[in-house]
Design a protein around this motif. Structure first.
Motif, short mmCIF file in Angstrom:
data_model
loop_
_atom_site.label_atom_id
_atom_site.label_comp_id
_atom_site.label_asym_id
_atom_site.label_seq_id
_atom_site.Cartn_x
_atom_site.Cartn_y
_atom_site.Cartn_z
N GLY A 67 0.86 -1.19 0.20
CA GLY A 67 -0.01 0.01 -0.05
C GLY A 67 0.73 1.11 0.02
O GLY A 67 0.31 2.36 -0.62
N SER A 68 1.92 1.34 0.42
CA SER A 68 2.84 2.28 0.52
C SER A 68 3.66 2.64 -0.86
O SER A 68 4.15 3.74 -0.97
N GLY A 69 3.42 1.75 -1.60
CA GLY A 69 4.13 1.78 -3.00
C GLY A 69 5.61 1.81 -2.76
O GLY A 69 6.45 1.71 -3.91
N ALA A 70 6.09 1.32 -1.74
CA ALA A 70 7.66 1.42 -1.42
C ALA A 70 8.12 -0.22 -0.90
O ALA A 70 9.08 -0.23 -0.57
N ALA A 71 7.23 -0.94 -0.68
CA ALA A 71 7.19 -2.36 -0.16
C ALA A 71 7.85 -2.25 1.38
O ALA A 71 8.37 -3.35 1.79
N SER A 78 5.85 2.40 21.69
CA SER A 78 5.62 3.25 22.93
C SER A 78 6.82 4.31 23.09
O SER A 78 6.42 5.10 23.78
N ASP A 79 8.04 4.14 22.93
CA ASP A 79 9.15 4.83 23.29
C ASP A 79 9.13 6.06 22.11
O ASP A 79 10.43 6.58 22.25
N GLU A 80 8.47 6.16 21.23
CA GLU A 80 8.49 7.16 20.04
C GLU A 80 9.65 6.70 19.21
O GLU A 80 9.94 7.71 18.25
N SER A 81 10.36 5.46 19.15
CA SER A 81 11.26 5.14 18.23
C SER A 81 10.58 4.66 16.97
O SER A 81 9.24 4.08 16.97
N GLU A 82 10.92 4.72 15.76
CA GLU A 82 10.37 4.28 14.55
C GLU A 82 10.94 3.16 13.86
O GLU A 82 12.20 3.02 14.12
N TRP A 83 10.25 2.45 13.45
CA TRP A 83 10.59 1.04 12.90
C TRP A 83 10.21 0.65 11.42
O TRP A 83 9.13 1.23 11.19
N VAL A 84 10.74 -0.11 10.74
CA VAL A 84 10.58 -0.36 9.09
C VAL A 84 10.24 -1.72 9.28
O VAL A 84 10.68 -2.58 9.72
N LEU A 85 8.88 -1.89 8.83
CA LEU A 85 8.21 -3.06 8.48
C LEU A 85 8.79 -3.61 6.94
O LEU A 85 8.40 -2.45 6.14
N ARG A 86 9.02 -4.78 6.83
CA ARG A 86 9.36 -5.20 5.49
C ARG A 86 8.80 -6.67 5.28
O ARG A 86 8.59 -7.24 6.41
#
Length: 171
Positions: A67-71, A78-86
């Motif tokens: 859905g993102s067009g970028a796979a 909860s600690d406001e860290s960001e993570w990439v799902l692939r």
């Protein structure tokens, strides 16, 4: 931290095992998560996120990623860290997760620097020697097949990384 646990558990392992494990780090650069969440907490929060969005099943997850067009998709924990799902590449595991580039609580490092720091931390434990340029270069050349480094590189980020990987840091 997973890497500290790995160092503690495998410092006495065969060199061939260590070399194989360190090769999995790759050769580019990566973001190393240094936050308070454990690997189990990160996994649990990710699973809850995917369940909440009805995207945990493999086909729903594949659609979610496309859905993102970028796979890939970004999520915040909860600690406001960001993570990439692939999409996962390990058999039976369709979710692959890693810290987002320059995310909160991460340190961007070159893979060979991380490999060297892990290997040196293990050598310090194994040989009961203090951190030194000679030990760093011995590990880099004999265990990792990397070129020796000049003395100027054993300070700064590299020394900080070795310090962060030291399990005494957590006590």
């Amino acid at each position: 931290m997973y890497i500290r646990q790995f160092i503690q558990a495998h410092s006495e392992a065969d060199d061939s095992f260590l070399q194989a494990q360190l090769r999995t780090i790759g050769s580019s650069q990566l973001d190393l998560y240094l936050g308070e969440l454990s690997a189990l907490q990160i996994a649990d929060e990710t699973i809850l996120y995917l369940q909440k969005h009805h995207t945990l099943a493999p086909e729903a997850y594949r659609l979610y990623l496309s859905g993102s067009g970028a796979a890939y998709q970004l999520i915040s924990l909860s600690d406001e860290s960001e993570w990439v799902l692939r999409w996962g590449v390990v058999e039976g595991r369709h979710v692959h997760l890693h810290p987002a580039r320059y995310s909160r609580y991460t340190l961007r490092v070159k893979a060979n620097t991380l490999k060297s720091a892990v290997a040196v931390s293990m050598a310090v434990r194994r040989y009961k020697q203090p951190l030194s340029l000679a030990l760093v270069n011995q590990v880099r050349t004999q265990w990792l097949g990397l070129a020796p480094i000049p003395s100027s590189l054993t300070s700064g980020t590299f020394a900080r990384l070795v310090y962060l990987l030291d399990d005494k840091e957590t006590s």
